[in-house]
Design a protein around this motif. Sequence first.
Motif, PDB file in Angstrom:
ATOM      1  N   UNK A   1     -10.848 -45.183 -19.103  1.00 24.13           N
ATOM      2  CA  UNK A   1     -11.905 -43.900 -19.638  1.00 24.13           C
ATOM      3  C   UNK A   1     -11.398 -42.847 -19.284  1.00 24.13           C
ATOM      4  N   UNK A   2     -10.886 -42.201 -17.986  1.00 23.59           N
ATOM      5  CA  UNK A   2      -9.357 -41.365 -18.185  1.00 23.59           C
ATOM      6  C   UNK A   2      -8.709 -40.800 -19.323  1.00 23.59           C
ATOM      7  N   UNK A   3      -8.136 -41.610 -19.038  1.00 28.13           N
ATOM      8  CA  UNK A   3      -7.405 -42.038 -20.685  1.00 28.13           C
ATOM      9  C   UNK A   3      -7.915 -41.862 -22.104  1.00 28.13           C
TER      10      UNK A   3
ATOM     11  N   UNK B   1     -18.033 -37.092 -26.061  1.00 29.54           N
ATOM     12  CA  UNK B   1     -17.623 -37.792 -27.775  1.00 29.54           C
ATOM     13  C   UNK B   1     -17.962 -39.216 -27.675  1.00 29.54           C
ATOM     14  N   UNK B   2     -18.190 -39.917 -28.688  1.00 30.82           N
ATOM     15  CA  UNK B   2     -18.491 -41.840 -29.270  1.00 30.82           C
ATOM     16  C   UNK B   2     -16.592 -41.844 -29.288  1.00 30.82           C
ATOM     17  N   UNK B   3     -17.450 -43.221 -28.642  1.00 32.08           N
ATOM     18  CA  UNK B   3     -16.090 -43.675 -28.242  1.00 32.08           C
ATOM     19  C   UNK B   3     -16.893 -45.252 -28.439  1.00 32.08           C
ATOM     20  N   UNK B   4     -15.872 -46.534 -29.218  1.00 31.74           N
ATOM     21  CA  UNK B   4     -16.554 -47.935 -28.970  1.00 31.74           C
ATOM     22  C   UNK B   4     -15.622 -48.608 -27.763  1.00 31.74           C
ATOM     23  N   UNK B   5     -16.864 -49.034 -27.170  1.00 37.41           N
ATOM     24  CA  UNK B   5     -17.093 -49.809 -25.932  1.00 37.41           C
ATOM     25  C   UNK B   5     -16.843 -51.517 -26.625  1.00 37.41           C
ATOM     26  N   UNK B   6     -15.538 -52.401 -26.230  1.00 38.10           N
ATOM     27  CA  UNK B   6     -15.258 -53.428 -26.402  1.00 38.10           C
ATOM     28  C   UNK B   6     -15.090 -54.396 -24.909  1.00 38.10           C
ATOM     29  N   UNK B   7     -15.905 -54.538 -24.247  1.00 39.69           N
ATOM     30  CA  UNK B   7     -15.336 -54.903 -23.301  1.00 39.69           C
ATOM     31  C   UNK B   7     -17.147 -55.447 -22.458  1.00 39.69           C
TER      32      UNK B   7
ATOM     33  N   UNK C   1     -17.257 -40.847 -16.994  1.00 42.86           N
ATOM     34  CA  UNK C   1     -16.484 -39.299 -17.609  1.00 42.86           C
ATOM     35  C   UNK C   1     -17.378 -38.776 -18.457  1.00 42.86           C
ATOM     36  N   UNK C   2     -18.237 -38.671 -19.235  1.00 35.47           N
ATOM     37  CA  UNK C   2     -19.256 -37.778 -19.824  1.00 35.47           C
ATOM     38  C   UNK C   2     -18.898 -38.906 -20.894  1.00 35.47           C
ATOM     39  N   UNK C   3     -18.206 -39.582 -21.361  1.00 32.34           N
ATOM     40  CA  UNK C   3     -18.010 -40.805 -22.697  1.00 32.34           C
ATOM     41  C   UNK C   3     -19.372 -41.068 -23.406  1.00 32.34           C
ATOM     42  N   UNK C   4     -19.868 -41.215 -24.135  1.00 28.85           N
ATOM     43  CA  UNK C   4     -20.837 -41.643 -25.071  1.00 28.85           C
ATOM     44  C   UNK C   4     -19.873 -43.110 -25.659  1.00 28.85           C
TER      45      UNK C   4
ATOM     46  N   UNK D   1     -19.939 -48.500 -35.276  1.00 26.60           N
ATOM     47  CA  UNK D   1     -20.434 -46.627 -34.994  1.00 26.60           C
ATOM     48  C   UNK D   1     -19.133 -45.811 -35.559  1.00 26.60           C
ATOM     49  N   UNK D   2     -19.499 -44.923 -35.387  1.00 26.75           N
ATOM     50  CA  UNK D   2     -18.613 -43.719 -35.901  1.00 26.75           C
ATOM     51  C   UNK D   2     -18.221 -43.462 -34.131  1.00 26.75           C
ATOM     52  N   UNK D   3     -16.469 -42.942 -34.204  1.00 23.08           N
ATOM     53  CA  UNK D   3     -16.466 -42.429 -32.569  1.00 23.08           C
ATOM     54  C   UNK D   3     -14.698 -41.974 -32.946  1.00 23.08           C
TER      55      UNK D   3
END
Length: 332
Positions: A86-88, A97-103, A114-117, A123-125
């Motif tokens: 998440x820090x990276x 910012x939206x990020x894909x979470x595969x986990x 860390x404030x990511x979505x 979805x858009x990411x």
Amino acid sequence: MLGSSEVALCRAYDLAMLDLDGVVYVGGDAIEGAAEHLAAARAAGMRLAFVTNNASRSPRTVAEHLADLGVAAEEADVVTSAQAAARLAVDRVGPGTPVVCLGADGLREALHEVGLTPVDVADEAAAIVTGYGPEVRWSEIMRAAVRIRDGLPWIASNTDLTFPASFGIAPGHGVQVEMLRRFSGVDPAVAGKPARPLLDETVRRVGGRRPLMVGDRLDTDIEGARAAGLDSLLVLTGVTGLSELVAAGEGLRPTYLARDLSGLHGEHRAPESTAAGYTLGGWHATAADGALEVVGEGDPDDWWRVVATTAWAHLDGTGTPVRLSGVQAPTR
């Protein structure tokens, strides 16, 4: 070769970064004496951080498990590869910012922290972050593979090929990483050991000016410590046995070696070179004609240290590991 310390490691270093499985516990059970050794190290002034490549469990869950085993731990003492990933990600794309979470949930919580979505794979990411997740569907992995191939920046929590499950040693997240890498032709940024980000994140969160990595695996814990320029203690309560130890190349060798976490207490002496081999604490080892031979008696920890040093010298000089026929480690 092995290092020396005239004072106990718990006093020579101010932070122990402890791997979990194989160091503090095996499966669901605490390793004998682990809780007591860690409590004594903490009483001597050493900070303890529990560091894991497992991205599926939250720090709270890990801390609760440790407490159930008699190991005092707070949520803030636990640092996971999900948090390092998440820090990276936030350093790359910025908070909000939206990020894909595969986990699993542990990865999703780390991204939120860390404030990511975290968003779904369709979805858009701005990036994709992957981690071990037993409930991840194949359809999601396929979609992720295509998006990575098409240029979506990719961060992997770790590349561990195996995972200790209740039913045996199972495929870890590294198997999924290899599949995605082969399909996409893309190498991810990796957060977990042996890559450096997890250890950097641990120091950032827990503090410590002179950290010591404590682990049982040469190819993650010890290699990771060396990559980060840190000293390390290898304990023999996990996956590393005699055959793995004597075959370890330069980049996989620990600074210190002990059978278990009692190695945090007491001095560490490096074996001394002799005309025929190495000696330490009543033990003498040679590798004549490539066959390891050990004679003498003394502390079992010193046996392991003299064996490792003799074997590594032979490996460096010949390019071939020593033969171990008939060699047996002493019991307590």
